[in-house]
Scaffold this active site. Structure first.
Site, PDB file in Angstrom:
ATOM      1  N   ASN A  22      41.059  43.386  34.560  1.00 16.29           N
ATOM      2  CA  ASN A  22      41.274  42.579  35.764  1.00 16.29           C
ATOM      3  C   ASN A  22      39.886  42.392  36.392  1.00 16.29           C
ATOM      4  OD1 ASN A  22      43.702  43.025  38.484  1.00 16.29           O
ATOM      5  ND2 ASN A  22      42.811  41.170  37.659  1.00 16.29           N
ATOM      6  N   ASN A  86      42.122  35.434  45.858  1.00 20.90           N
ATOM      7  CA  ASN A  86      42.587  35.113  44.515  1.00 20.90           C
ATOM      8  C   ASN A  86      41.684  34.061  43.884  1.00 20.90           C
ATOM      9  OD1 ASN A  86      44.970  36.771  44.503  1.00 20.90           O
ATOM     10  ND2 ASN A  86      45.943  35.276  45.854  1.00 20.90           N
ATOM     11  N   CYS A  95      44.500  44.472  46.291  1.00 18.13           N
ATOM     12  CA  CYS A  95      44.434  44.471  44.830  1.00 18.13           C
ATOM     13  C   CYS A  95      44.107  45.881  44.378  1.00 18.13           C
ATOM     14  CB  CYS A  95      43.383  43.481  44.342  1.00 18.13           C
ATOM     15  SG  CYS A  95      43.170  43.480  42.556  1.00 18.13           S
ATOM     16  N   GLY A  96      45.011  46.494  43.640  1.00 21.56           N
ATOM     17  CA  GLY A  96      44.836  47.882  43.233  1.00 21.56           C
ATOM     18  C   GLY A  96      43.681  48.096  42.270  1.00 21.56           C
ATOM     19  N   CYS A 246      47.127  44.301  36.509  1.00 21.50           N
ATOM     20  CA  CYS A 246      47.372  44.142  37.942  1.00 21.50           C
ATOM     21  C   CYS A 246      47.749  45.510  38.489  1.00 21.50           C
ATOM     22  CB  CYS A 246      48.487  43.131  38.210  1.00 21.50           C
ATOM     23  SG  CYS A 246      48.952  42.984  39.950  1.00 21.50           S
ATOM     24  N   GLY A 247      46.925  46.050  39.386  1.00 16.97           N
ATOM     25  CA  GLY A 247      47.159  47.400  39.872  1.00 16.97           C
ATOM     26  C   GLY A 247      48.409  47.528  40.715  1.00 16.97           C
ATOM     27  N   THR A 248      48.552  46.657  41.729  1.00 14.55           N
ATOM     28  CA  THR A 248      49.770  46.724  42.541  1.00 14.55           C
ATOM     29  C   THR A 248      50.989  46.387  41.694  1.00 14.55           C
ATOM     30  OG1 THR A 248      49.449  44.438  43.311  1.00 14.55           O
ATOM     31  CG2 THR A 248      48.585  46.208  44.709  1.00 14.55           C
TER      32      THR A 248
END
Length: 307
Positions: A22, A86, A95-96, A246-248
């Site tokens: 990411n 974004n 954003c994780g 994607c962390g979240t």
């Protein structure tokens, strides 16, 4: 002079980094001097016309933004604010993967220090996030997670339907909030996950008011080995498209699968994404709420100057 859409950022230094694939463009702007409109951010993140990235992160002092000042009211130690956009230029809450890369950026730029095992408070639009330095990178207390429609989820186990290319019929899904809005679909077979074509946005019904990321989660068989559950996931991020991670979204996919698995499901999870492996852990925090922790690597890969 050729106009490239980045004139307002001409001469500005940048870094490039990623967390499990990411990837982000990072800018240092402590006093908030840079003009960051949506069109400029979109050009910077464009993989053909700009540097390229799933998003842009500006390092700005929390005191320079209204959202940041609200963060300081809660924790004065959250000196730095992760101003995240974004790839299409739209503003995002959190954003994780990005917050781990953001901390790596702060440390590498000499803007903050963090010992092994130490914790750094970071301001975000989703509140203060506490990032701990761990052997495999960083672990982030993402805060409480929640079901978007708890009554419907309790009754049916799902609250939405999702249509995506290469899925024969609309699939039931569960809406989860982990600082961002997510809609999680459970798949039954590896081929379903591998053959998904996510070049266009899945359709969520009912459509979330503010949109949502959509995760497709495949539980491994067996689900739990040595007390750790494992799933594989692909994601379509709103404002971006499919990303390697994607962390979240990993937190949301683990939370949804854990909810479906029932009260005996473990608290520790591994989430395999196309860009690598993320750790997810559920725990009861001092506020009495169940929080979710995300852990994984963060890497800086390039630096330069915008033209």
């Amino acid at each position: 002079m050729v106009q490239n859409g980045m004139e307002s950022l001409s001469g500005v230094a940048f870094r490039k980094g990623h967390g499990t694939g990411n990837d982000f463009v990072l800018l240092r702007d402590a006093e908030g001097a840079l003009a960051l409109d949506a069109s400029t951010v979109a050009v910077v993140c464009d993989r053909r016309r700009g540097v390229g990235g799933d998003g842009l992160i500006r390092a700005i002092k929390s005191a320079q933004l209204p959202d940041g000042r609200a963060v300081l009211d809660r924790d004065p130690s959250a000196e730095w604010f992760m101003d995240y956009r974004n790839a299409d230029g739209s503003i995002s809450q959190m954003c994780g993967n990005g917050v781990r890369v953001f901390v790596e950026f702060l440390l590498d730029e000499g803007l903050a220090s963090l010992e092994d095992g130490g914790t750094l408070a970071i301001g975000t639009r989703a509140g203060v996030k506490y990032v701990q330095r761990v052997p495999n990178g960083y672990a982030v207390d993402m805060g409480p997670w929640s079901l978007a429609e708890p009554e419907q989820a309790a009754t049916a186990g799902v609250d939405a339907l999702v249509k995506a290319h290469e899925l024969d019929v609309a699939r039931p899904a569960l809406s989860i909030n982990t600082g961002n809005e997510h809609t999680v679909v459970a798949l039954a077979h590896r081929a379903e996950l591998d053959e998904l074509e996510l070049f266009r946005a899945p359709v969520v019904d009912p459509a979330p008011v503010n949109g949502s990321n959509v995760e497709f989660a495949l539980p491994h068989e067996p689900l739990v080995v040595d007390g750790v559950a494992e799933i594989s996931m692909r994601v379509y991020e709103r404002g971006v498209g499919e990303t390697l991670s994607c962390g979240t979204g990993a937190c949301a996919a683990a939370a949804a699968t854990r909810y479906w698995a029932g009260p005996e499901a473990p608290d520790s999870w591994r989430v395999q994404v196309p860009g690598g492996t993320l750790g997810v852990r559920f725990f009861t925090a001092e506020d009495g709420l169940e929080h979710v922790e995300l852990s994984g690597p963060a890497v800086l890969v390039a630096s330069g100057v915008l033209g």
